[in-house]
Design an enzyme around this catalytic site. Structure first.
Site, PDB file in Angstrom:
ATOM      1  N   THR A  92       0.743  -1.262   0.018  1.00 40.75           N
ATOM      2  CA  THR A  92      -0.138  -0.015  -0.014  1.00 40.75           C
ATOM      3  C   THR A  92       0.868   1.367  -0.039  1.00 40.75           C
ATOM      4  O   THR A  92       2.027   1.258   0.511  1.00 40.75           O
ATOM      5  CB  THR A  92      -0.743   0.159   1.110  1.00 40.75           C
ATOM      6  OG1 THR A  92      -1.387   1.204   1.393  1.00 40.75           O
ATOM      7  CG2 THR A  92      -0.102  -0.298   2.577  1.00 40.75           C
ATOM      8  N   ASP A  93       0.308   2.433  -0.400  1.00 38.62           N
ATOM      9  CA  ASP A  93       0.962   3.622  -0.383  1.00 38.62           C
ATOM     10  C   ASP A  93       1.224   4.061   1.207  1.00 38.62           C
ATOM     11  O   ASP A  93       1.973   4.747   1.148  1.00 38.62           O
ATOM     12  CB  ASP A  93       0.216   4.530  -1.271  1.00 38.62           C
ATOM     13  CG  ASP A  93      -1.102   4.992  -0.887  1.00 38.62           C
ATOM     14  OD1 ASP A  93      -1.665   4.273   0.185  1.00 38.62           O
ATOM     15  OD2 ASP A  93      -1.867   5.725  -1.293  1.00 38.62           O
ATOM     16  N   GLU A  94       0.451   3.541   2.030  1.00 39.16           N
ATOM     17  CA  GLU A  94       0.378   3.929   3.031  1.00 39.16           C
ATOM     18  C   GLU A  94       1.781   3.696   4.076  1.00 39.16           C
ATOM     19  O   GLU A  94       2.136   4.441   5.075  1.00 39.16           O
ATOM     20  CB  GLU A  94      -0.576   3.448   4.069  1.00 39.16           C
ATOM     21  CG  GLU A  94      -2.105   3.581   3.585  1.00 39.16           C
ATOM     22  CD  GLU A  94      -3.107   3.600   4.837  1.00 39.16           C
ATOM     23  OE1 GLU A  94      -2.850   3.699   5.757  1.00 39.16           O
ATOM     24  OE2 GLU A  94      -4.331   3.525   4.255  1.00 39.16           O
ATOM     25  N   TYR A 141      -1.518  -0.260  11.237  1.00 38.83           N
ATOM     26  CA  TYR A 141      -1.740  -1.192   9.778  1.00 38.83           C
ATOM     27  C   TYR A 141      -0.585  -0.823   9.092  1.00 38.83           C
ATOM     28  O   TYR A 141      -0.059  -1.842   8.608  1.00 38.83           O
ATOM     29  CB  TYR A 141      -2.812  -0.626   9.361  1.00 38.83           C
ATOM     30  CG  TYR A 141      -3.176  -0.828   7.699  1.00 38.83           C
ATOM     31  CD1 TYR A 141      -3.293  -2.427   7.353  1.00 38.83           C
ATOM     32  CD2 TYR A 141      -2.955  -0.013   6.841  1.00 38.83           C
ATOM     33  CE1 TYR A 141      -3.274  -2.663   5.945  1.00 38.83           C
ATOM     34  CE2 TYR A 141      -3.145  -0.114   5.457  1.00 38.83           C
ATOM     35  CZ  TYR A 141      -3.113  -1.537   5.146  1.00 38.83           C
ATOM     36  OH  TYR A 141      -3.149  -1.949   3.574  1.00 38.83           O
ATOM     37  N   LYS A 197       2.306  -3.518   7.171  1.00 43.33           N
ATOM     38  CA  LYS A 197       2.356  -3.595   5.779  1.00 43.33           C
ATOM     39  C   LYS A 197       4.046  -3.313   5.526  1.00 43.33           C
ATOM     40  O   LYS A 197       4.534  -4.012   4.796  1.00 43.33           O
ATOM     41  CB  LYS A 197       1.597  -2.682   5.183  1.00 43.33           C
ATOM     42  CG  LYS A 197       0.237  -3.106   5.322  1.00 43.33           C
ATOM     43  CD  LYS A 197      -0.295  -4.461   4.896  1.00 43.33           C
ATOM     44  CE  LYS A 197      -0.182  -4.741   3.197  1.00 43.33           C
ATOM     45  NZ  LYS A 197      -0.764  -5.885   2.619  1.00 43.33           N
TER      46      LYS A 197
HETATM   47  P1  NAD Z   1     -10.011  -6.876   2.784  1.00 47.26           P
HETATM   48  O1  NAD Z   1     -10.023  -6.798   4.221  1.00 47.26           O
HETATM   49  O2  NAD Z   1     -11.167  -6.595   1.895  1.00 47.26           O
HETATM   50  O3  NAD Z   1      -9.589  -8.359   2.384  1.00 47.26           O
HETATM   51  C1  NAD Z   1      -8.631  -9.124   3.315  1.00 47.26           C
HETATM   52  C2  NAD Z   1      -9.100 -10.538   3.125  1.00 47.26           C
HETATM   53  O4  NAD Z   1      -7.886 -11.349   3.460  1.00 47.26           O
HETATM   54  C3  NAD Z   1     -10.228 -11.076   3.600  1.00 47.26           C
HETATM   55  O5  NAD Z   1     -10.831 -11.832   2.446  1.00 47.26           O
HETATM   56  C4  NAD Z   1      -9.579 -12.039   4.824  1.00 47.26           C
HETATM   57  O6  NAD Z   1     -10.612 -13.071   5.163  1.00 47.26           O
HETATM   58  C5  NAD Z   1      -8.413 -12.503   4.303  1.00 47.26           C
HETATM   59  N1  NAD Z   1      -7.422 -12.884   5.375  1.00 47.26           N
HETATM   60  C6  NAD Z   1      -7.149 -12.123   6.447  1.00 47.26           C
HETATM   61  N2  NAD Z   1      -6.365 -12.950   7.416  1.00 47.26           N
HETATM   62  C7  NAD Z   1      -6.074 -13.811   6.738  1.00 47.26           C
HETATM   63  C8  NAD Z   1      -5.073 -14.808   6.925  1.00 47.26           C
HETATM   64  N3  NAD Z   1      -4.378 -14.852   8.089  1.00 47.26           N
HETATM   65  N4  NAD Z   1      -5.264 -15.916   6.172  1.00 47.26           N
HETATM   66  C9  NAD Z   1      -5.937 -16.097   4.989  1.00 47.26           C
HETATM   67  N5  NAD Z   1      -6.730 -14.773   4.574  1.00 47.26           N
HETATM   68  C10 NAD Z   1      -6.650 -13.829   5.471  1.00 47.26           C
HETATM   69  O7  NAD Z   1      -8.637  -6.075   2.248  1.00 47.26           O
HETATM   70  P2  NAD Z   1      -8.640  -5.559   0.589  1.00 47.26           P
HETATM   71  O8  NAD Z   1      -9.042  -4.017   0.938  1.00 47.26           O
HETATM   72  O9  NAD Z   1      -9.104  -6.364  -0.336  1.00 47.26           O
HETATM   73  O10 NAD Z   1      -7.117  -5.453   0.415  1.00 47.26           O
HETATM   74  C11 NAD Z   1      -6.207  -6.495   0.164  1.00 47.26           C
HETATM   75  C12 NAD Z   1      -4.905  -6.067   0.252  1.00 47.26           C
HETATM   76  O11 NAD Z   1      -4.322  -5.080  -0.733  1.00 47.26           O
HETATM   77  C13 NAD Z   1      -4.252  -5.972   1.461  1.00 47.26           C
HETATM   78  O12 NAD Z   1      -3.012  -6.759   1.634  1.00 47.26           O
HETATM   79  C14 NAD Z   1      -4.286  -4.531   1.693  1.00 47.26           C
HETATM   80  O13 NAD Z   1      -3.316  -4.333   2.344  1.00 47.26           O
HETATM   81  C15 NAD Z   1      -3.844  -4.107   0.326  1.00 47.26           C
HETATM   82  N6  NAD Z   1      -4.270  -2.666  -0.001  1.00 47.26           N
HETATM   83  C16 NAD Z   1      -5.679  -2.360   0.031  1.00 47.26           C
HETATM   84  C17 NAD Z   1      -5.950  -1.178  -0.280  1.00 47.26           C
HETATM   85  C18 NAD Z   1      -7.402  -0.750  -0.384  1.00 47.26           C
HETATM   86  O14 NAD Z   1      -7.775   0.619  -0.755  1.00 47.26           O
HETATM   87  N7  NAD Z   1      -8.417  -1.424   0.019  1.00 47.26           N
HETATM   88  C19 NAD Z   1      -5.042  -0.081  -1.091  1.00 47.26           C
HETATM   89  C20 NAD Z   1      -3.871  -0.426  -1.038  1.00 47.26           C
HETATM   90  C21 NAD Z   1      -3.532  -1.737  -0.656  1.00 47.26           C
HETATM   91  O1  TDX Z   2     -15.902   7.026   8.588  1.00 48.21           O
HETATM   92  C1  TDX Z   2     -14.830   7.407   7.776  1.00 48.21           C
HETATM   93  N1  TDX Z   2     -14.696   8.783   7.618  1.00 48.21           N
HETATM   94  C2  TDX Z   2     -13.659   9.492   7.107  1.00 48.21           C
HETATM   95  O2  TDX Z   2     -13.365  10.698   7.049  1.00 48.21           O
HETATM   96  C3  TDX Z   2     -13.931   6.506   7.220  1.00 48.21           C
HETATM   97  C4  TDX Z   2     -13.869   5.221   7.443  1.00 48.21           C
HETATM   98  C5  TDX Z   2     -12.665   7.448   6.834  1.00 48.21           C
HETATM   99  N2  TDX Z   2     -12.553   8.494   6.759  1.00 48.21           N
HETATM  100  C6  TDX Z   2     -11.349   9.164   6.184  1.00 48.21           C
HETATM  101  C7  TDX Z   2     -10.159   8.597   6.690  1.00 48.21           C
HETATM  102  C8  TDX Z   2      -9.293   8.453   5.354  1.00 48.21           C
HETATM  103  O3  TDX Z   2      -8.568   9.799   5.067  1.00 48.21           O
HETATM  104  O4  TDX Z   2     -11.328   8.974   4.676  1.00 48.21           O
HETATM  105  C9  TDX Z   2     -10.230   8.350   4.028  1.00 48.21           C
HETATM  106  C10 TDX Z   2      -9.961   7.112   3.590  1.00 48.21           C
HETATM  107  O5  TDX Z   2     -10.383   6.164   4.777  1.00 48.21           O
HETATM  108  P1  TDX Z   2     -10.389   4.560   4.686  1.00 48.21           P
HETATM  109  O6  TDX Z   2     -11.380   4.252   3.824  1.00 48.21           O
HETATM  110  O7  TDX Z   2     -10.294   4.014   6.015  1.00 48.21           O
HETATM  111  O8  TDX Z   2      -8.905   4.243   3.917  1.00 48.21           O
HETATM  112  P2  TDX Z   2      -7.364   4.798   4.442  1.00 48.21           P
HETATM  113  O9  TDX Z   2      -7.220   4.902   5.718  1.00 48.21           O
HETATM  114  O10 TDX Z   2      -7.171   5.569   3.401  1.00 48.21           O
HETATM  115  O11 TDX Z   2      -6.875   3.177   4.011  1.00 48.21           O
HETATM  116  C11 TDX Z   2      -7.240   2.580   2.697  1.00 48.21           C
HETATM  117  O12 TDX Z   2      -6.229   2.853   1.665  1.00 48.21           O
HETATM  118  C12 TDX Z   2      -4.976   2.331   1.770  1.00 48.21           C
HETATM  119  C13 TDX Z   2      -7.249   1.044   3.016  1.00 48.21           C
HETATM  120  O13 TDX Z   2      -8.151   1.046   4.008  1.00 48.21           O
HETATM  121  C14 TDX Z   2      -6.073   0.586   3.210  1.00 48.21           C
HETATM  122  O14 TDX Z   2      -6.139  -0.984   3.189  1.00 48.21           O
HETATM  123  C15 TDX Z   2      -5.178   0.724   2.089  1.00 48.21           C
HETATM  124  O15 TDX Z   2      -3.840   0.292   2.323  1.00 48.21           O
END
Ligand code: NAD
Ligand code: TDX
Length: 340
Positions: free
Chosen positions: A124-126, A149, A153
């Site tokens: 992730t960019d985080e 988190y 990562k």
């Molecule tokens: P998500 O939380 O929707 O899905 C995570 C999945 O992993 C779930 O299905 C969960 O059951 C499974 N899981 C958790 N722990 C596990 C374990 N120990 N063994 C096997 N499975 C397990 O997450 P997402 O948003 O789909 O993110 C997927 C990946 O992308 C993550 O690695 C996250 O860090 C990364 N990522 C997400 C975002 C975003 O915006 N959502 C952005 C950048 C990177």
């Molecule tokens: O209720 C809310 N109100 C609010 O203002 C929530 C849930 C979030 N926010 C803000 C926090 C962040 O600035 O919105 C922005 C986005 O929040 P999230 O959806 O929780 O995402 P973020 O914290 O940016 O992280 C996401 O992007 C990078 C994903 O959850 C991560 O898994 C990924 O790595």
């Protein structure tokens, strides 16, 4: 090609599996997922019955299970499995270290032992931390994670890179900005907002609403990961982002506009502790070297996503009960949001 995709029942993993089944119909895909609160097999209902797709419920930290799967012959591992929500990592960090750090290390170990040809770590960019008003994250930006988190990562990324340097393991890392689209668990900002708005409930916006996120439609990320799988160079990191930066306030105003809802539904609540101010990805490396480009402009992606949540009410209504309500209370009551 035979792929082991971990965390494939979550948001990005399930979209990626659907993408791969469509674009590479002859590939075999094994989805290993623990089915935590965030995993949902309904996301993959359309893959049911496809002889090229199989699901195994289990933990990436279960060495015996992972070995048994890899012994069946796997060409590449793509590790999506993670605890992924920043707010939950603030409430309870332990699970993040267990899965994101120790789980990833175990998966790397087993894949190394079994000589798997490619390993993609989905990051992730985080991990880069927070930007000021200008500049963008490149692949050489120093890591400076600020939440449990993102620290978990960043640890996983460093371990993966160490396995490349030390053992010449064929590891690649993708670092993506905020994904959005269908099947996203409604604890993340956009699906939480859309599903609240569909019920005319308030949308909680943290702090002053001026934190900036860089949004990418999930299928554009899926296409980028597919390119990294086939053309990526071992040991490299690839940033993936669509250049759609918005303050949270501007972002949510667009959503309200598209849904025809009043601005009075925006509710300011107490800020997230350690809330990163701004993320912005420079994706020029993957664009120049692998020929990737994003296809979905934000307004169109938002409309597609809003339409999906509008049609698929049963999907999110089932989630927004039970454990979800307990989490909602824990995260939002302390921030001053009254009622659900
Ligand atoms: P998500 O939380 O929707 O899905 C995570 C999945 O992993 C779930 O299905 C969960 O059951 C499974 N899981 C958790 N722990 C596990 C374990 N120990 N063994 C096997 N499975 C397990 O997450 P997402 O948003 O789909 O993110 C997927 C990946 O992308 C993550 O690695 C996250 O860090 C990364 N990522 C997400 C975002 C975003 O915006 N959502 C952005 C950048 C990177
Ligand atoms: O209720 C809310 N109100 C609010 O203002 C929530 C849930 C979030 N926010 C803000 C926090 C962040 O600035 O919105 C922005 C986005 O929040 P999230 O959806 O929780 O995402 P973020 O914290 O940016 O992280 C996401 O992007 C990078 C994903 O959850 C991560 O898994 C990924 O790595």
């Amino acid at each position: 090609m035979k792929l082991l995709i971990t965390g494939g029942a979550g948001f990005i993993g399930s979209n990626f599996i659907l993408y791969m089944l469509e674009h590479h119909p002859d590939y075999d895909i094994i989805n290993l997922d623990k089915l935590t609160y965030a995993g949902n097999l309904e996301n993959l209902a359309s893959a049911g019955g496809n002889p090229h797709y199989s699901f195994i419920r289990g933990d990436i930290a279960d060495a015996k299970l992972v070995d048994a799967i890899l012994d069946g012959g796997v060409d590449a591992v793509i590790n999506f499995a993670a605890e992924s929500h920043v707010d939950r990592s603030i409430l309870e960090p332990a699970a993040f270290i267990k899965t994101n750090v120790l789980g990833t290390q175990l998966l790397l170990d087993r894949a190394r032992e079994k000589h798997v040809g490619r390993f993609i770590q989905i990051s992730t960019d985080e991990v880069y931390g927070s930007l000021g008003a200008t500049g963008k994250f490149t692949e050489t930006t120093c890591l400076h994670p600020n939440s449990p988190y993102s620290a978990s990562k960043a640890s996983a990324d460093m371990i993966a890179q160490a396995y490349f340097e030390t053992f010449s393991m064929p590891v690649m890392i993708t670092r993506t900005s905020n994904n959005y689209g269908p099947y996203q668990f409604p604890e993340k900002f956009l699906p939480l907002a859309v599903t609240n708005l569909l019920e005319d409930r308030p949308v909680p916006v943290y702090g002053d609403g001026l934190n900036v996120r860089d949004w990418i439609f999930v299928m554009d990320n899926a296409e980028a990961i597919d390119l990294v799988l086939h053309k990526g160079k071992e040991g490299e990191v690839y940033n993936i982002g669509a250049g759609e930066e918005r303050t949270n306030k501007a972002f949510i105003e667009s959503v309200l506009h598209l849904m025809g809802k009043p601005a009075s539904l925006i509710t300011s609540v107490k800020d997230r502790p350690g809330h990163d101010r701004r993320y912005a990805i420079d994706p020029s490396k993957i664009m120049d070297r692998l020929g990737w480009k994003p296809r979905t402009v934000l307004d169109r992606g938002l409309q597609t996503t809003i339409d999906w949540y509008t049609v698929n009410r049963t999907w999110w209504k089932r989630i927004k009960s039970g454990e979800y309500l307990e989490y909602y209370e824990k995260n939002y009551a302390v921030k001053g949001l009254k009622g659900y």
